[in-house]
Scaffold this active site. Structure first.
Site, PDB file in Angstrom:
ATOM      1  CE  LYS A 198       4.317  26.280  25.919  1.00 53.93           C
ATOM      2  NZ  LYS A 198       5.630  26.794  26.365  1.00 53.93           N
ATOM      3  CG  ASP A 367       8.376  22.101  35.897  1.00 47.62           C
ATOM      4  OD1 ASP A 367       8.848  22.590  36.940  1.00 47.62           O
ATOM      5  OD2 ASP A 367       7.606  22.733  35.141  1.00 47.62           O
TER       6      ASP A 367
END
Length: 615
Positions: A198, A367
């Site tokens: 990430k 999401d």
């Protein structure tokens, strides 16, 4: 109904979805007439909370079997890239922000700029689940690999395509805008684990962003992933946290005053990062992409819910829906219904466990909801300090407090309804089956809530009135959530205790209360003792049980900020020290009591107690 769909959405998709309110509400009868709403000021403890004894026993078992554990070098990890192999991919390979159609992923490579990267923190336990030798953290090239500067041997990197509802409105395509999966590892126990960097650079889903992450948000994600795991709450994990040596420009408060911050990359680990939005995006694009919803569902069940495939019809898993026609739902006749029910129940259990430790996610968009029932995407999260049902750690959420602590159970149901509607639209489940899945969410949540609260208070049975009065008292006096329940185990089940001594065990958390409030608390404690006295459980035994589900240490925002402040100056010791504390949240840990203290005055400022979604 899904609102604000992507441009030119399928009218059939719009038409076939049952009405869904854009904001959380107790009027969920639109889905099922018997679906209950949830209390607005309740809290729950995780039914899967690890006790001190269980953690100790597990560590002993790991120590005894250490010689039998497989320990691999990075080059020897067992890769199996099922997601790329079995699902449709993007034919293009560029990272220009764009709409990606008819695909579940786009192949990408890390593009992060790195200069003298440093290893900030790492998780030994995550290395164990990957069969990775902990000595690999000492490799000179480890920081280059896990910052994204060098490729991981055997990996196959991609970014996932998904959409989602953000604050109740359909946002269209979102996707992995700054997270790049480097591949899937299958360990010696045949468990599949996905590794994801990430902050590793741009993908086609980055929109107007740079695909990077800063050190402050990366520290928070790394620490909270591991803290939640140690609390016994389903979560994504974190293997490592590495600085890039470069700076990233961010406007932390969206106020037009950006500044340069140290960049960093977290290696996130989960059995899958599939979200509700992973399915929604394809359903939103019309009939031609509905087959992808089915393909993705088949993939998910095969690899992550294999027990559902083996359900035998002879098990007679048939249930009444409770509707007027007394129709039944047979979970053995439709594999997608059985799966939808399990996703709903996992989500309900997850949110019950959040409430139990006072955790507020802050951004419960669809999401950010895992189909595996994991806590995923740690942005502006926060653990309750002073008990406040309306607490939200997200500055963006302040106007409506959609995602505040007390709303999380209802928002969970709203999100499940979006997911279920997607399966309905793809003709994977019918209306009765959809209603049943939603009903199972509500039932599972309430079952777990009652069990959790009973354990937190050490009660012989659930008492709605007692718990309701307690939470009201806590809200009135802004009592510290974590410390109160930890201290509650010191109350003795002695009916002869004088009134003036009843509040002594709770004195450290009942601060600055007047005579009227003292009387209210005294009355509650007397009733509580009456409930305890009927259980026959000795005080010391009850204390052990209560302390096994009521943590002493949580990842308070001010503790994160203290570690961040030092790390931004190049000192990572506080991050590592805090990691060690939160890995044993139910232990007393003599000498570490400072980490259980209330937040200092400076912690009330924006950027500490509350954050934006800025990374």
């Amino acid at each position: 109904m899904l609102s604000h769909l992507t441009p030119s959405p399928s009218t059939a998709f719009h038409r076939r979805l049952r009405p869904i309110p854009p904001h959380p509400t107790s009027k969920f009868s639109k889905f099922h007439p018997k679906t209950p709403s949830f209390p607005t000021n309740v809290s729950m403890e995780s039914p899967t909370g690890l006790s001190v004894d269980s953690i100790t026993d597990e560590l002993k078992k790991q120590s005894l079997s250490e010689d039998k554990v497989v320990k691999l070098k990075l080059e020897d990890l067992n890769w199996d890239h099922s997601f790329v192999r079995e699902l449709p991919g993007d034919p293009l390979t560029d990272v220009i922000p764009r709409q990606v159609f008819h695909a579940c992923y786009s192949k990408v490579s890390s593009s992060v700029q790195v200069k003298n990267p440093q290893l900030v923190a790492w998780s030994e336990s995550v290395a164990q689940i990957l069969d990775l030798d902990s000595k690999e953290f000492e490799r000179p090239d480890f920081t280059l690999i896990f910052s994204g500067a060098s490729a991981l041997a055997g990996g196959l990197s991609y970014a996932q395509c998904y959409g989602g509802h953000q604050f109740g409105r359909w946002a269209g395509q979102l996707g992995d805008g700054r997270a790049i999966t480097v591949g899937e590892v299958v360990n010696s126990k045949s468990q599949r684990w996905e590794l994801q960097l990430k902050g590793a650079g741009k993908t086609p889903y980055s929109r107007f962003a740079d695909g990077l992450a800063v050190l402050r948000s990366s520290i928070r994600e790394f620490l909270c992933s591991e803290a939640m795991y140690s609390l016994g709450i389903p979560t994504t994990r974190a293997l490592s946290l590495v600085t890039t040596g470069e700076y990233v420009r961010r406007d932390m408060f969206y106020d037009g005053n950006p500044k340069d911050e140290p960049g960093a990359v977290v290696c996130r680990v989960a059995q899958s990062f599939l979200r509700f939005g992973s399915f929604q995006i394809h359903a939103s694009r019309g009939e031609e992409d509905l087959e992808i919803v089915k393909t993705l569902a088949d993939y998910t069940i095969k690899h992550h819910f294999p027990h559902i495939e083996s359900i035998n019809k002879s098990e007679s898993l048939s249930f009444s829906t409770g509707q007027e026609n007394d129709s039944a739902v047979d979970l053995t006749s439709n594999i997608y219904t059985a799966w939808a029910v399990e996703v709903a129940e996992r989500t309900a259990s997850l949110i019950a466990s959040w409430q139990g430790v006072g955790f507020t996610h802050g951004v419960m968009n669809t999401d950010n909801m895992s189909v595996l029932g994991l806590t995923i995407d740690y942005g502006p999260f926060g653990f309750l300090d002073a008990f406040d049902p309306s607490f939200t750690p997200n500055t963006t959420d302040l106007p409506g407090r959609r995602y505040c602590f007390s709303n999380q159970p209802d928002v969970g149901l709203w999100n499940i309804a979006q997911f279920i509607s997607t399966l309905s639209f793809a003709d994977l489940i019918n209306e009765n089956e959809a209603d049943y899945a939603l009903e199972r969410y509500a039932t599972k949540f309430m079952d777990d809530y009652q069990a959790v609260m009973t354990k937190k208070l050490g009660l012989p049975k659930y008492s709605k009135e007692l718990i309701s009065k307690l939470l009201n008292n806590m809200a009135v006096d802004k009592v510290d959530y974590t410390n109160f329940f930890r201290l509650l185990s010191n109350v003795k089940a002695d009916l002869t205790t004088p009134d003036e001594e009843l509040l002594v065990p709770l004195k450290p958390v009942l601060l600055d209360i007047g005579q009227e409030r003292k009387e209210a608390w005294t009355s509650w404690v007397k009733t509580y003792i009456e409930e305890l006295s009927g259980s026959g459980v000795p005080d010391e035994d009850r204390k052990v049980l209560m302390n096994s589900v009521n943590p002493k240490y949580i990842l308070r925002n001010y503790l994160c900020q203290s570690a961040i402040d030092m790390a931004e100056q190049g000192d990572f010791e506080e991050v590592r020290r805090l990691l060690k504390v939160i890995e044993r949240p139910y232990d007393e840990q003599p000498g570490m009591e400072i980490y259980a203290h209330l937040p200092p005055a400076w912690a009330n400022r924006p950027g500490v107690s509350m954050l934006s979604c800025s990374s």
